[in-house]
Design an enzyme around this catalytic site. Structure first.
Site, PDB file in Angstrom:
ATOM      1  N   ASP A  51       0.748  -1.250  -0.092  1.00 49.84           N
ATOM      2  CA  ASP A  51       0.010   0.175   0.079  1.00 49.84           C
ATOM      3  C   ASP A  51       0.948   1.372  -0.053  1.00 49.84           C
ATOM      4  O   ASP A  51       0.179   2.183   0.130  1.00 49.84           O
ATOM      5  CB  ASP A  51      -1.010   0.125   1.198  1.00 49.84           C
ATOM      6  N   ARG A  78      14.943  26.844   0.444  1.00 54.30           N
ATOM      7  CA  ARG A  78      14.530  28.350  -0.639  1.00 54.30           C
ATOM      8  C   ARG A  78      13.480  29.028  -0.228  1.00 54.30           C
ATOM      9  O   ARG A  78      13.444  30.480  -0.338  1.00 54.30           O
ATOM     10  CB  ARG A  78      14.806  27.973  -2.241  1.00 54.30           C
ATOM     11  N   GLN A  79      12.485  28.500   0.236  1.00 50.97           N
ATOM     12  CA  GLN A  79      11.316  29.006   0.533  1.00 50.97           C
ATOM     13  C   GLN A  79      11.483  29.529   1.908  1.00 50.97           C
ATOM     14  O   GLN A  79      11.340  28.850   2.855  1.00 50.97           O
ATOM     15  CB  GLN A  79       9.948  28.111   0.543  1.00 50.97           C
ATOM     16  N   HIS A 138      19.536  32.550   2.479  1.00 56.50           N
ATOM     17  CA  HIS A 138      19.279  33.956   1.676  1.00 56.50           C
ATOM     18  C   HIS A 138      19.052  34.907   2.553  1.00 56.50           C
ATOM     19  O   HIS A 138      19.759  35.713   2.907  1.00 56.50           O
ATOM     20  CB  HIS A 138      18.534  33.811   0.576  1.00 56.50           C
ATOM     21  N   LYS A 168      19.430  38.632 -11.186  1.00 51.17           N
ATOM     22  CA  LYS A 168      18.550  37.754 -11.871  1.00 51.17           C
ATOM     23  C   LYS A 168      17.206  38.151 -11.299  1.00 51.17           C
ATOM     24  O   LYS A 168      17.117  38.539 -10.196  1.00 51.17           O
ATOM     25  CB  LYS A 168      18.840  36.478 -11.439  1.00 51.17           C
ATOM     26  N   ARG A 220      13.435  36.280 -11.103  1.00 57.09           N
ATOM     27  CA  ARG A 220      12.819  35.087 -11.528  1.00 57.09           C
ATOM     28  C   ARG A 220      11.172  35.360 -11.511  1.00 57.09           C
ATOM     29  O   ARG A 220      10.698  35.805 -10.676  1.00 57.09           O
ATOM     30  CB  ARG A 220      13.267  33.928 -10.294  1.00 57.09           C
ATOM     31  N   ASP A 278      27.399  27.889  -8.988  1.00 60.95           N
ATOM     32  CA  ASP A 278      26.464  28.226  -8.257  1.00 60.95           C
ATOM     33  C   ASP A 278      26.098  27.145  -7.312  1.00 60.95           C
ATOM     34  O   ASP A 278      26.731  26.293  -7.491  1.00 60.95           O
ATOM     35  CB  ASP A 278      25.194  28.523  -9.259  1.00 60.95           C
TER      36      ASP A 278
HETATM   37  C1  R5P Z   1      18.859  30.480  -6.673  1.00 60.16           C
HETATM   38  O1  R5P Z   1      19.031  31.600  -6.247  1.00 60.16           O
HETATM   39  C2  R5P Z   1      19.872  29.267  -6.707  1.00 60.16           C
HETATM   40  O2  R5P Z   1      20.957  29.683  -6.346  1.00 60.16           O
HETATM   41  C3  R5P Z   1      19.837  28.882  -7.993  1.00 60.16           C
HETATM   42  O3  R5P Z   1      20.156  29.957  -8.728  1.00 60.16           O
HETATM   43  C4  R5P Z   1      18.357  28.287  -8.613  1.00 60.16           C
HETATM   44  O4  R5P Z   1      17.750  27.535  -7.521  1.00 60.16           O
HETATM   45  C5  R5P Z   1      18.673  27.600  -9.781  1.00 60.16           C
HETATM   46  O5  R5P Z   1      17.337  27.188 -10.205  1.00 60.16           O
HETATM   47  P1  R5P Z   1      16.992  26.810 -11.962  1.00 60.16           P
HETATM   48  O6  R5P Z   1      18.230  25.901 -11.939  1.00 60.16           O
HETATM   49  O7  R5P Z   1      15.713  25.970 -11.651  1.00 60.16           O
HETATM   50  O8  R5P Z   1      17.120  28.097 -12.473  1.00 60.16           O
END
Ligand code: R5P
Length: 308
Positions: free
Chosen positions: A42, A99-100, A134, A197, A199, A223
């Site tokens: 299950d 991240r959140q 962050h 950047k 988003r 990164d």
């Molecule tokens: C965000 O600030 C992180 O450092 C990465 O740049 C980000 O999470 C990358 O996400 P993705 O590959 O979806 O653009």
């Protein structure tokens, strides 16, 4: 006085992380044991740990694809306590849900502190690599354990870049990457910069290049994580359009969701290097020695805490 093997810390791992566990155990001279995992028809999980545990136990679980792994940690940590573990360390080379860290729209779950407190209730210590912090200054604010240790993949990635490229220009794709860029660049004196950047959604990012000439340069984008790949792909496209002779990518965490790999290829990225925090064909650098060193530093603290 030398401790007996039975008193040595034990590293517990799940089958899919066997290779990583073996590298860490070898680097740190640790005893190693697999957590057996059974899935009932299950969908529920049953775990089995070694029935007699030493006082210090480390559970390795890197938290990509994290949701089911969080349930595993709930079951494994509680069982480890029941079986005698007095000091429990979570070794999560990749730490999910960082991240959140705020509600971007009213009503959103702020996952970082929720998951952080969940883990802190289960474990005494946490070791992780390049967590995405962050808007909080320290890992302990996000995960309030007694010992929260942050390692970085940036120095080893920097060494790799130095071995592969003669005069690279190190570029971070967004403001958040500035911390890792500074660390990696200072190690070998690389010229460096970060992009800006914005988003707009999971698959929509806008990137503005830094104000410095890139024509004729060998650019390496560095990164913490590649997820959908849109951030690095967009930055790479812009760099190549601006005249960069090559763009390679170095990341700590190779999440590579969906079509990310193809997206980077289509953007003209050359080499893609990652650490082994998440197992992936791009792994070029092992964090095992760095992690083993951190575990050894934690051992005295853990001994004192587990004796108390
Ligand atoms: C965000 O600030 C992180 O450092 C990465 O740049 C980000 O999470 C990358 O996400 P993705 O590959 O979806 O653009």
């Amino acid at each position: 006085m030398r401790s007996t093997p039975a008193l040595n810390p034990l590293l517990l791992y799940f089958e899919d992380e066997q290779e990583s566990a073996a590298r860490i155990a070898q680097a740190g001279g640790l005893n190693l044991c697999k957590i057996e995992r059974h899935r009932f028809p299950d969908g529920e999980l049953k775990l089995r740990l070694p029935p007699a545990l030493p006082a210090q136990v480390i559970i390795l679980r890197t938290l990509n694809q994290p949701d089911e792994k969080l349930v595993e940690l709930l079951l494994a940590a509680q069982t480890a306590r029941d079986l005698g573990a007095r000091h429990l360390t979570l070794l999560a080379p990749y730490l999910a849900y960082m991240r959140q860290d705020m509600a971007f729209r009213p009503g959103e779950a702020v996952s970082q502190p929720i998951v952080g407190r969940f883990l802190a209730r289960l474990f005494d210590a946490l070791i992780t690599v390049d967590p995405h912090l962050h808007r909080v200054a320290t890992l302990q604010e996000a995960v309030p354990v007694a010992n929260a240790i942050v390692l970085s993949g940036a120095p080893l990635l920097s060494d790799l870049v130095a071995a592969q490229r003669r005069q690279p220009l190190l570029v971070g794709p967004d403001q958040e990457s500035a911390q890792w860029i500074a660390l990696a660049a200072s190690r070998h004196g690389f010229e460096h910069a970060v992009c800006h950047k914005i988003r707009h959604g999971d698959h929509a990012v806008e990137v503005a290049l830094p104000d410095l000439p890139v024509a004729g340069r060998e650019v390496v984008l560095l990164d913490d994580v590649v997820s959908t790949g849109h951030t690095l792909a967009r930055a790479a496209q812009l760099m190549l359009t601006a005249g960069a002779i090559s763009v390679d990518v170095a990341v700590t965490h190779a999440l590579f969701a969906g079509q990310a790999w193809q997206l980077l290829q289509d953007a003209g990225v050359g080499k893609i290097w990652s650490t082994d925090c998440i197992q992936h064909p791009s792994n070029a650098v092992s964090m095992a020695a760095t992690i083993a060193q951190a575990l050894s530093g934690l051992r005295a603290v853990a001994s004192a805490q587990s004796a108390g």
